[in-house]
Write a protein that holds these residues in place. Structure first.
Motif, PDB file in Angstrom:
ATOM      1  N   ALA A  76       0.703  -1.169  -0.118  1.00 59.62           N
ATOM      2  CA  ALA A  76      -0.073  -0.104  -0.054  1.00 59.62           C
ATOM      3  C   ALA A  76       0.781   1.337  -0.013  1.00 59.62           C
ATOM      4  N   ARG A  77       1.928   1.232   0.853  1.00 62.33           N
ATOM      5  CA  ARG A  77       2.686   2.250   0.742  1.00 62.33           C
ATOM      6  C   ARG A  77       3.535   2.623  -0.407  1.00 62.33           C
ATOM      7  N   LEU A  78       4.174   1.597  -1.076  1.00 63.08           N
ATOM      8  CA  LEU A  78       4.622   1.940  -2.503  1.00 63.08           C
ATOM      9  C   LEU A  78       3.766   2.186  -3.336  1.00 63.08           C
ATOM     10  N   GLN A  79       2.600   1.640  -3.476  1.00 64.91           N
ATOM     11  CA  GLN A  79       1.544   2.106  -4.460  1.00 64.91           C
ATOM     12  C   GLN A  79       1.205   3.647  -4.152  1.00 64.91           C
ATOM     13  N   ALA A  80       1.123   4.101  -2.897  1.00 62.76           N
ATOM     14  CA  ALA A  80       0.877   5.522  -2.561  1.00 62.76           C
ATOM     15  C   ALA A  80       2.029   6.355  -2.997  1.00 62.76           C
ATOM     16  N   TRP A  81       3.224   5.945  -3.228  1.00 65.12           N
ATOM     17  CA  TRP A  81       4.467   6.779  -3.395  1.00 65.12           C
ATOM     18  C   TRP A  81       4.556   6.454  -5.187  1.00 65.12           C
ATOM     19  N   GLY A  82       3.560   5.827  -5.696  1.00 71.34           N
ATOM     20  CA  GLY A  82       3.738   5.603  -7.400  1.00 71.34           C
ATOM     21  C   GLY A  82       4.619   4.484  -7.611  1.00 71.34           C
ATOM     22  N   VAL A  83       4.918   3.642  -6.870  1.00 75.43           N
ATOM     23  CA  VAL A  83       5.808   2.387  -7.149  1.00 75.43           C
ATOM     24  C   VAL A  83       5.284   1.243  -7.328  1.00 75.43           C
ATOM     25  N   SER A  84       5.036   0.501  -8.360  1.00 77.55           N
ATOM     26  CA  SER A  84       4.466  -0.831  -8.712  1.00 77.55           C
ATOM     27  C   SER A  84       5.345  -1.856  -8.078  1.00 77.55           C
ATOM     28  N   PRO A  85       4.840  -2.546  -7.257  1.00 79.18           N
ATOM     29  CA  PRO A  85       5.783  -3.706  -6.705  1.00 79.18           C
ATOM     30  C   PRO A  85       6.369  -4.582  -7.762  1.00 79.18           C
ATOM     31  N   GLU A  86       5.734  -4.841  -8.756  1.00 74.65           N
ATOM     32  CA  GLU A  86       6.298  -5.593 -10.013  1.00 74.65           C
ATOM     33  C   GLU A  86       7.365  -4.981 -10.616  1.00 74.65           C
ATOM     34  N   HIS A  87       7.864  -3.837 -10.250  1.00 74.49           N
ATOM     35  CA  HIS A  87       9.152  -3.054 -10.960  1.00 74.49           C
ATOM     36  C   HIS A  87      10.151  -3.266  -9.774  1.00 74.49           C
ATOM     37  N   LEU A  88      10.153  -4.011  -8.659  1.00 75.61           N
ATOM     38  CA  LEU A  88      11.002  -3.946  -7.627  1.00 75.61           C
ATOM     39  C   LEU A  88      12.135  -4.843  -8.257  1.00 75.61           C
ATOM     40  N   ALA A  89      13.302  -4.753  -7.784  1.00 74.36           N
ATOM     41  CA  ALA A  89      14.555  -5.860  -7.877  1.00 74.36           C
ATOM     42  C   ALA A  89      15.277  -5.893  -6.981  1.00 74.36           C
ATOM     43  N   TYR A  90      16.064  -6.843  -6.774  1.00 72.52           N
ATOM     44  CA  TYR A  90      17.184  -6.665  -5.792  1.00 72.52           C
ATOM     45  C   TYR A  90      18.159  -5.915  -5.973  1.00 72.52           C
ATOM     46  N   PRO A  91      18.813  -5.299  -4.980  1.00 71.44           N
ATOM     47  CA  PRO A  91      19.787  -4.228  -5.209  1.00 71.44           C
ATOM     48  C   PRO A  91      20.936  -4.584  -6.388  1.00 71.44           C
ATOM     49  N   TRP A  92      21.447  -5.723  -6.438  1.00 78.33           N
ATOM     50  CA  TRP A  92      22.466  -6.339  -7.250  1.00 78.33           C
ATOM     51  C   TRP A  92      22.111  -6.674  -8.513  1.00 78.33           C
ATOM     52  N   ASN A  93      20.731  -6.567  -8.811  1.00 79.88           N
ATOM     53  CA  ASN A  93      20.297  -6.477 -10.043  1.00 79.88           C
ATOM     54  C   ASN A  93      19.764  -5.077 -10.715  1.00 79.88           C
ATOM     55  N   THR A  94      20.159  -4.014 -10.025  1.00 80.47           N
ATOM     56  CA  THR A  94      19.919  -2.817 -10.253  1.00 80.47           C
ATOM     57  C   THR A  94      21.310  -1.938 -10.335  1.00 80.47           C
ATOM     58  N   ASP A  95      21.050  -0.555 -10.684  1.00 74.54           N
ATOM     59  CA  ASP A  95      22.312   0.164 -10.586  1.00 74.54           C
ATOM     60  C   ASP A  95      22.151   1.353  -9.408  1.00 74.54           C
ATOM     61  N   TYR A  96      21.548   0.883  -8.346  1.00 76.42           N
ATOM     62  CA  TYR A  96      21.460   1.915  -7.016  1.00 76.42           C
ATOM     63  C   TYR A  96      22.765   1.909  -6.706  1.00 76.42           C
ATOM     64  N   PRO A  97      23.431   3.252  -6.240  1.00 74.98           N
ATOM     65  CA  PRO A  97      24.484   3.275  -5.983  1.00 74.98           C
ATOM     66  C   PRO A  97      25.463   3.019  -4.485  1.00 74.98           C
ATOM     67  N   ALA A  98      24.436   2.921  -3.885  1.00 73.94           N
ATOM     68  CA  ALA A  98      24.810   2.637  -2.245  1.00 73.94           C
ATOM     69  C   ALA A  98      25.167   1.127  -1.959  1.00 73.94           C
TER      70      ALA A  98
END
Length: 98
Positions: A76-98
């Motif tokens: 519910a919080r993710l959807q309120a922020w406009g983030v679709s849970p289906e688009h989430l990925a593990y950090p090592w599968n993204t280019d998240y810098p930290a």
């Protein structure tokens, strides 16, 4: 995720809130599952021009943070922020810098 200013990239970081029961399980060499686990969410932005260097956090901002008491509230919080849970990925599968 949308950014609040131009020249930035945004991510939402989700971390489980660990308890003493999790620490005990880790000491015994296993991972504890918990259907009622709570989560900490943080929406962060990073200046695009610094993402490839050592100082990737120069000019970064924490836009907002929240707690979710269980998985249903997390969704519910993710959807309120406009983030679709289906688009989430593990950090090592993204280019998240930290």
């Amino acid at each position: 995720m949308e950014t609040s200013r131009p020249g930035c990239r945004a991510w939402v970081e989700i971390r489980p809130i660990l308890t003493e029961a999790d620490a005990a399980a880790r000491r015994e060499g296993w991972t504890r599952s918990d259907a009622g686990r709570a989560f900490r969410l943080v929406h962060r932005e990073f200046v695009t021009e610094y993402l490839d260097g050592w100082d990737y956090d120069v000019g970064s901002s924490e836009i907002k943070q929240a707690l979710a008491q269980d998985e249903a509230r997390l969704v519910a919080r993710l959807q309120a922020w406009g983030v679709s849970p289906e688009h989430l990925a593990y950090p090592w599968n993204t280019d998240y810098p930290a």
